[in-house]
Scaffold this motif. Structure first.
Motif, mmCIF file in Angstrom:
data_model
loop_
_atom_site.group_PDB
_atom_site.id
_atom_site.type_symbol
_atom_site.label_atom_id
_atom_site.label_comp_id
_atom_site.label_asym_id
_atom_site.label_seq_id
_atom_site.Cartn_x
_atom_site.Cartn_y
_atom_site.Cartn_z
ATOM 1 N N LYS A 36 0.835 -1.206 0.000
ATOM 2 C CA LYS A 36 0.000 0.000 0.000
ATOM 3 C C LYS A 36 0.861 1.244 0.000
ATOM 4 C CE LYS A 36 -4.299 -1.581 2.054
ATOM 5 N NZ LYS A 36 -3.948 -2.983 2.282
ATOM 6 N N ALA A 37 1.754 1.365 -0.981
ATOM 7 C CA ALA A 37 2.624 2.541 -1.009
ATOM 8 C C ALA A 37 2.134 3.513 -2.077
ATOM 9 C CB ALA A 37 4.052 2.118 -1.273
ATOM 10 N N SER A 38 2.680 4.720 -2.044
ATOM 11 C CA SER A 38 2.208 5.791 -2.925
ATOM 12 C C SER A 38 2.578 5.518 -4.389
ATOM 13 C CB SER A 38 2.832 7.106 -2.479
ATOM 14 O OG SER A 38 4.238 6.973 -2.510
ATOM 15 N N PRO A 39 1.839 6.107 -5.315
ATOM 16 C CA PRO A 39 2.144 5.898 -6.734
ATOM 17 C C PRO A 39 3.416 6.627 -7.177
ATOM 18 C CG PRO A 39 0.279 7.388 -6.486
ATOM 19 C CD PRO A 39 0.615 6.900 -5.122
ATOM 20 N N VAL A 40 3.960 6.198 -8.308
ATOM 21 C CA VAL A 40 5.157 6.801 -8.895
ATOM 22 C C VAL A 40 4.744 7.404 -10.232
ATOM 23 C CG1 VAL A 40 7.508 6.329 -9.672
ATOM 24 C CG2 VAL A 40 6.502 4.940 -7.866
ATOM 25 N N THR A 41 5.151 8.620 -10.515
ATOM 26 C CA THR A 41 4.776 9.232 -11.791
ATOM 27 C C THR A 41 5.943 9.173 -12.770
ATOM 28 O OG1 THR A 41 5.560 11.438 -11.271
ATOM 29 C CG2 THR A 41 3.334 10.884 -10.548
ATOM 30 N N SER A 42 5.639 9.389 -14.037
ATOM 31 C CA SER A 42 6.718 9.292 -15.020
ATOM 32 C C SER A 42 7.698 10.452 -14.863
ATOM 33 C CB SER A 42 6.158 9.194 -16.433
ATOM 34 O OG SER A 42 5.501 10.357 -16.773
ATOM 35 N N ASP A 43 7.240 11.577 -14.304
ATOM 36 C CA ASP A 43 8.172 12.683 -14.034
ATOM 37 C C ASP A 43 9.196 12.290 -12.979
ATOM 38 O OD1 ASP A 43 7.134 14.335 -15.900
ATOM 39 O OD2 ASP A 43 5.819 15.425 -14.517
ATOM 40 N N ASP A 44 8.717 11.550 -11.956
ATOM 41 C CA ASP A 44 9.645 11.082 -10.922
ATOM 42 C C ASP A 44 10.737 10.227 -11.546
ATOM 43 O OD1 ASP A 44 8.086 12.242 -8.938
ATOM 44 O OD2 ASP A 44 6.831 10.457 -8.715
ATOM 45 N N ILE A 45 10.301 9.305 -12.422
ATOM 46 C CA ILE A 45 11.269 8.396 -13.047
ATOM 47 C C ILE A 45 12.246 9.185 -13.900
ATOM 48 C CG2 ILE A 45 11.508 6.496 -14.702
ATOM 49 C CD1 ILE A 45 10.414 5.583 -12.049
ATOM 50 N N LYS A 46 11.716 10.184 -14.592
ATOM 51 C CA LYS A 46 12.579 11.005 -15.446
ATOM 52 C C LYS A 46 13.684 11.645 -14.609
ATOM 53 C CE LYS A 46 11.506 14.039 -19.296
ATOM 54 N NZ LYS A 46 10.249 14.567 -19.764
ATOM 55 N N LYS A 47 13.303 12.191 -13.450
ATOM 56 C CA LYS A 47 14.281 12.846 -12.570
ATOM 57 C C LYS A 47 15.310 11.840 -12.079
ATOM 58 C CE LYS A 47 11.347 16.393 -10.746
ATOM 59 N NZ LYS A 47 10.239 16.202 -9.826
ATOM 60 N N ILE A 48 14.828 10.676 -11.638
ATOM 61 C CA ILE A 48 15.756 9.682 -11.103
ATOM 62 C C ILE A 48 16.695 9.197 -12.206
ATOM 63 C CG2 ILE A 48 15.911 7.368 -10.101
ATOM 64 C CD1 ILE A 48 13.280 8.017 -8.633
ATOM 65 N N ARG A 49 16.141 9.005 -13.391
ATOM 66 C CA ARG A 49 16.978 8.554 -14.511
ATOM 67 C C ARG A 49 18.091 9.563 -14.795
ATOM 68 N NH1 ARG A 49 15.351 4.466 -18.586
ATOM 69 N NH2 ARG A 49 13.119 4.534 -18.300
ATOM 70 N N ALA A 50 17.755 10.858 -14.680
ATOM 71 C CA ALA A 50 18.737 11.902 -14.971
ATOM 72 C C ALA A 50 19.842 11.915 -13.927
ATOM 73 C CB ALA A 50 18.046 13.263 -15.019
ATOM 74 N N SER A 51 19.543 11.410 -12.718
ATOM 75 C CA SER A 51 20.527 11.491 -11.641
ATOM 76 C C SER A 51 21.394 10.236 -11.532
ATOM 77 C CB SER A 51 19.794 11.710 -10.309
ATOM 78 O OG SER A 51 19.161 10.497 -9.943
ATOM 79 N N LEU A 52 21.152 9.265 -12.428
ATOM 80 C CA LEU A 52 21.861 7.987 -12.295
ATOM 81 C C LEU A 52 23.348 8.127 -12.580
ATOM 82 C CD1 LEU A 52 19.479 5.459 -14.066
ATOM 83 C CD2 LEU A 52 19.753 5.851 -11.629
ATOM 84 N N GLY A 53 24.147 7.328 -11.873
ATOM 85 C CA GLY A 53 25.578 7.273 -12.141
ATOM 86 C C GLY A 53 25.847 6.347 -13.311
ATOM 87 N N PRO A 54 27.103 5.944 -13.515
ATOM 88 C CA PRO A 54 27.425 5.026 -14.608
ATOM 89 C C PRO A 54 26.708 3.682 -14.425
ATOM 90 C CG PRO A 54 29.318 5.344 -13.141
ATOM 91 C CD PRO A 54 28.289 6.330 -12.731
ATOM 92 N N ALA A 55 26.336 3.050 -15.539
ATOM 93 C CA ALA A 55 25.568 1.819 -15.485
ATOM 94 C C ALA A 55 26.380 0.708 -14.827
ATOM 95 C CB ALA A 55 25.152 1.409 -16.892
ATOM 96 N N LYS A 56 25.922 0.282 -13.664
ATOM 97 C CA LYS A 56 26.607 -0.801 -12.954
ATOM 98 C C LYS A 56 25.627 -1.312 -11.924
ATOM 99 C CE LYS A 56 30.246 -1.181 -9.526
ATOM 100 N NZ LYS A 56 29.230 -1.075 -8.500
ATOM 101 N N ALA A 57 25.488 -2.646 -11.837
ATOM 102 C CA ALA A 57 24.538 -3.195 -10.886
ATOM 103 C C ALA A 57 24.889 -2.736 -9.480
ATOM 104 C CB ALA A 57 24.559 -4.718 -10.971
ATOM 105 N N MET A 58 23.880 -2.358 -8.705
ATOM 106 C CA MET A 58 24.127 -1.835 -7.363
ATOM 107 C C MET A 58 24.056 -2.958 -6.341
ATOM 108 S SD MET A 58 21.988 1.691 -7.634
ATOM 109 C CE MET A 58 22.923 2.537 -6.389
ATOM 110 N N THR A 59 24.560 -2.676 -5.151
ATOM 111 C CA THR A 59 24.429 -3.639 -4.066
ATOM 112 C C THR A 59 23.454 -3.084 -3.049
ATOM 113 O OG1 THR A 59 26.192 -2.641 -2.794
ATOM 114 C CG2 THR A 59 26.831 -4.376 -4.343
ATOM 115 N N SER A 60 23.043 -3.955 -2.157
ATOM 116 C CA SER A 60 22.092 -3.561 -1.121
ATOM 117 C C SER A 60 22.635 -2.390 -0.310
ATOM 118 C CB SER A 60 21.821 -4.782 -0.257
ATOM 119 O OG SER A 60 21.242 -4.414 0.931
ATOM 120 N N ASP A 61 23.932 -2.420 0.015
ATOM 121 C CA ASP A 61 24.524 -1.347 0.820
ATOM 122 C C ASP A 61 24.526 -0.027 0.060
ATOM 123 O OD1 ASP A 61 24.935 -3.104 2.837
ATOM 124 O OD2 ASP A 61 27.032 -3.536 2.303
#
Lengths: 288, 200
Positions: free
Chosen positions: B168-193
């Protein structure tokens, strides 16, 4: 023949051009058609027809049903319908006063009368359609204005046209509807109603069969010929057949006899039941 | 036959001959006018041969404007469709995950979280190494399954997993994804930490 080559070239270009237009272009355009996902849903369309329905198409073809029936519903337009679904803090009476003040703006003035008329004798039941317009921009603007003041509305997309008004379909027929039809039974003459959506209109196989055996027993004074050769009138055996048609009055067989459909008739009924052009698709959008 | 021809030679000088002459002007003009009108008709009605454009629609743009978008219900249906075709193979149609293949999304603290920043990084970047989901540790790896999805589809699928199977969590909008995508570092699988180091 001095001009032999030019004549050959002219003939070649003429035939080549029609081949490109009538064979190549449609193949490029629709040759790759496949099942698609229905609009705002997860179901695929069209469903692969059952074996009986596939065989039924051949019975339909053999009996030349397409001589009197088409399988193509036409659509001449599309409209947006704005429907109120929640009034927020307003009472219907406030809303009436308020909506008039909202649409005195000059660019919306032409819609004010329509809205005013639609809510004039309205007692507040929801959902309430308040405007039907073919202009998507106006409809969107209207929905935005209502939203801005906390009134909930829905925009429904509806197909329009004479066939839709007759109830022959919800939207126009598109290529996807015929994906599994081999060969496609478009038809061109409408002595009888369009059948592109008959599976939705008449879902009952018993009724379809009864209509085929004696059209007059379902539609008074029907001019459709009876397809008696698709049925067998036989003496009731030890027990009546569960498939026997439920015929009464002058259409009933003599006592001690029953009318049972042949397998061809059952296939045909299965085919008619499978004709359901009622899924909203990207190319034929509407709000279900 | 040929004898007959020979016996009667055509009068000299009068033999008919094929000649050429320019086409009359009116034919040329009419053809050009017809081509022009055809072009206008084509421009107005063809939808550029787009297979999805049928009359009464005249262009893909117009058709797009008339797609019914009934807000939340439409987004949810879209999310379900994307989930079932992209994520469901591993995480299961019921979001319960599969032993040895993928952890559950139903009841996962990564999915059913207040914020969606960490969650969004998982399908965008991929995930590697040990991760704790609902008290159980999984050491598998997931490729960046959502990186190729358009913003709105990824938003729809995240909204779907955040609001299904008891989440029961809040919805995600495509604008949110756009912002997060813009902030991503170099493509590399992340770890839990690494994920935990991000803001929620």
């Amino acid at each position: 023949m001095k001009t032999g080559f030019s004549v050959f070239l002219a003939v070649f270009v003429t035939i080549g051009a029609s081949w490109c237009g009538l064979v190549l272009a449609p193949a490029l355009q629709l040759g790759g058609a496949k099942q698609e996902t229905i609009l705002n849903g997860t179901d695929t369309y069209p469903l692969q027809p059952t074996g009986a329905a596939t065989l039924g198409l051949q019975v339909y073809r053999a009996n030349a049903c397409a001589a009197c029936h088409t399988e193509q519903a036409c659509q001449t337009g599309v409209v947006c319908e704005i429907s109120l679904t929640g009034l927020g803090v307003y009472q219907p009476a406030d809303f009436k006063a308020f909506v008039r003040s909202l649409f005195v703006l000059p660019e919306l003035a032409s819609y004010t009368n329509a809205i005013g008329a639609s809510i004039n004798n309205w007692s507040g039941e929801l959902p309430k359609p308040i405007l039907i317009t073919a202009d998507k921009k106006i409809a969107t603007e209207m929905a935005d204005r209502l939203k801005a003041v906390g009134v909930k509305s829905e925009m429904n997309i509806l197909a329009t046209g004479p066939d839709i008004a007759r109830g022959w379909g919800i939207r126009q027929s598109v290529a996807a509807d015929y994906l599994y039809a081999q060969p496609v039974q478009l038809g061109s003459l409408r002595a009888g109603p369009d059948l592109s959506n008959i599976g939705v209109r008449v879902p009952d196989a018993g009724l379809l069969l009864k209509h085929l055996f004696a059209p007059g027993s379902v539609t008074k004074d029907s001019t459709m010929p009876a397809f008696r050769h698709l049925f067998e009138v036989r003496k009731i055996g030890s027990a009546p057949s569960p498939d026997a048609l439920n015929l009464t009055g002058k259409f009933a067989p003599p006592t001690g006899y029953e009318v049972v459909p042949t397998t061809d008739a059952k296939y045909l009924a299965a085919y008619l039941q499978s004709l359901k052009a009622n899924a909203p698709l990207v190319e034929a959008p509407f709000t279900p | 036959m040929s004898d007959e021809n020979k016996s009667c030679p055509p009068p000299s000088g009068n033999e008919p001959e094929v000649t050429r002459s320019a086409a009359p002007m009116w034919i040329i003009v009419t053809t050009l006018v017809l081509l022009f009108l055809g072009g206008l008709y084509f421009d107005r009605h063809s939808g550029w041969f787009n297979q999805n454009v049928y009359a009464p629609y005249t262009s893909a743009k117009q058709l797009d404007a008339f797609q019914p978008r009934s807000g939340a219900a439409a987004a949810r249906a879209r999310g379900k469709a994307v989930y079932e075709s992209v994520c469901g193979i591993c995480h299961g149609p019921d979001g319960l995950g599969k032993l040895g293949q993928a952890p559950p999304l139903a009841g996962s603290e990564w999915v059913d979280a207040k914020g969606f920043n960490r969650l969004s990084h998982i399908p965008l970047m991929g995930l590697n190494g040990a991760i704790k989901v609902g008290g159980k540790e999984w050491t598998l790896s997931m490729a960046a399954m959502g990186a190729a999805l358009p913003d709105d589809d990824l938003a729809a699928v995240l909204t779907y997993i955040r609001s299904s199977w008891g989440n029961k969590a809040s919805p995600v909008t495509s604008d949110d994804i756009k912002k997060i995508r813009a902030s991503l570092g170099p493509a590399k699988a992340m770890t839990s930490d690494e994920l935990m180091a991000l803001p929620e």
